[in-house]
Design a protein around this motif. Structure first.
Motif, short mmCIF file in Angstrom:
data_model
loop_
_atom_site.label_atom_id
_atom_site.label_comp_id
_atom_site.label_asym_id
_atom_site.label_seq_id
_atom_site.Cartn_x
_atom_site.Cartn_y
_atom_site.Cartn_z
N THR A 1 -7.72 -1.18 -58.38
CA THR A 1 -6.88 -1.20 -59.38
C THR A 1 -5.51 -2.11 -59.16
O THR A 1 -4.75 -2.57 -60.03
N THR A 2 -5.44 -2.47 -58.03
CA THR A 2 -4.08 -3.15 -57.39
C THR A 2 -4.14 -4.70 -57.78
O THR A 2 -3.05 -5.17 -58.33
N HIS B 1 -7.60 4.36 -45.87
CA HIS B 1 -8.78 3.49 -45.70
C HIS B 1 -8.32 2.07 -46.13
O HIS B 1 -7.57 2.15 -46.83
N LYS C 1 1.74 4.71 -51.26
CA LYS C 1 1.07 3.68 -50.31
C LYS C 1 2.15 3.25 -49.09
O LYS C 1 1.70 3.19 -48.21
N ASP D 1 -15.29 -5.79 -50.00
CA ASP D 1 -16.47 -4.50 -50.12
C ASP D 1 -16.63 -4.57 -51.79
O ASP D 1 -16.26 -5.10 -52.55
N ALA E 1 -10.90 -1.82 -47.02
CA ALA E 1 -12.32 -2.20 -47.29
C ALA E 1 -12.98 -0.96 -47.67
O ALA E 1 -12.32 -0.17 -48.63
#
Ligand SMILES: O=C(O)[C@H](O)[C@@H](O)[C@H](O)[C@H](O)COP(=O)(O)O
Length: 239
Positions: A52-53, A148, A206, A77, A150
């Motif tokens: 979503t970023t 996490h 984040k 990915d 990828a």
């Protein structure tokens, strides 16, 4: 910008007040690196993440007039779903990046509908992707609050193989309960050789997760990438 030196990895922290300012700045850096690669070797290879970023960044990058017809775009990915699925990263890239000036870029997906993920993996790893103009010139990573990046999910059943910096593999299948659906991911070995490796994260959660991953044990996947990266990772963050 602050350059933080870790025990075995370095990164540069680029903070922006507004997410749109980050998107424009990151797009400018990526466009410049792609142009340099084209000047040096006549082509450029870009791998981007989904989620979503990146939408604002994709929109900014798509409008920059570089020699997109000499750029190959692939994915860091992919979720193993049809491109028509709202979960598809290929669908996200088609709708947001491969538009405007960037519409002439070549796109190579990771996922192709096949009998099984094993068949998908073999197809992705062998034929389609091995023929790309490696190494990657630009990689843009995202990150989850679990550290996490990828599809290197901490609960992946083959995490050690995914993070092996000496792997000859291009792509790995990933099964992880926290991932949602089965995934395909570029190997860490391919990602860390990129000429320009950026991490694009937004929000306080984040930022805290990144700082925690830099300081804590056991080592989170994002830290494994920084430790193995051949060049300092450029972290782009906005609240
Ligand atoms: O397919 C994916 O989801 C991405 O490649 C993944 O690595 C993503 O970058 C992080 O999960 C962050 O996702 P958000 O941007 O949705 O927070």
């Amino acid at each position: 910008m602050a350059r933080e030196q870790l025990s075995s990895a370095a990164y540069s922290w680029h903070a922006f007040a507004e997410r749109q300012d980050l998107a424009a700045a990151l797009a400018g850096h990526v466009a410049g690196r792609l142009t340099d690669a084209i000047a040096e070797r006549g082509t450029a290879l870009l791998a981007v993440s989904g989620g979503t970023t990146p939408a604002k960044f994709f929109a900014s990058l798509s409008s920059i007039p570089i020699a997109w017809n000499k750029v190959t775009v692939t994915l860091v990915d992919e979720r193993c779903v049809p491109v028509s699925s709202p979960r598809s990263n290929a669908g996200l890239v088609a709708a947001n990046l491969l538009q405007n000036a960037a519409a002439t870029a070549r796109f190579v997906p990771l996922y192709q509908e096949a009998e099984s993920i094993g068949d998908m993996w073999e197809a992705a790893d062998s034929r389609m992707l091995r023929s790309l103009p490696w190494p990657l010139d630009v990689v843009v990573l995202g990150m989850g609050t679990d550290g996490h990046t990828a599809s290197f999910f901490p609960d992946a059943d083959n995490l050690e193989k995914l993070l092996d910096p000496s792997s000859e593999r291009v792509v790995f299948p990933v099964h992880a309960a926290s991932a949602g659906e089965p995934r395909l991911t570029l190997s860490l070995a391919r990602i860390v050789r990129a000429g320009f490796l950026a991490l694009h994260i937004e929000g306080e959660d984040k930022r805290k997760a990144f700082e925690s991953a830099m300081a804590s044990q056991p080592r989170k996947p994002i830290r494994a990438v920084l430790d193995a990266a051949e060049r300092p990772v450029e972290v782009f963050w906005a609240p």
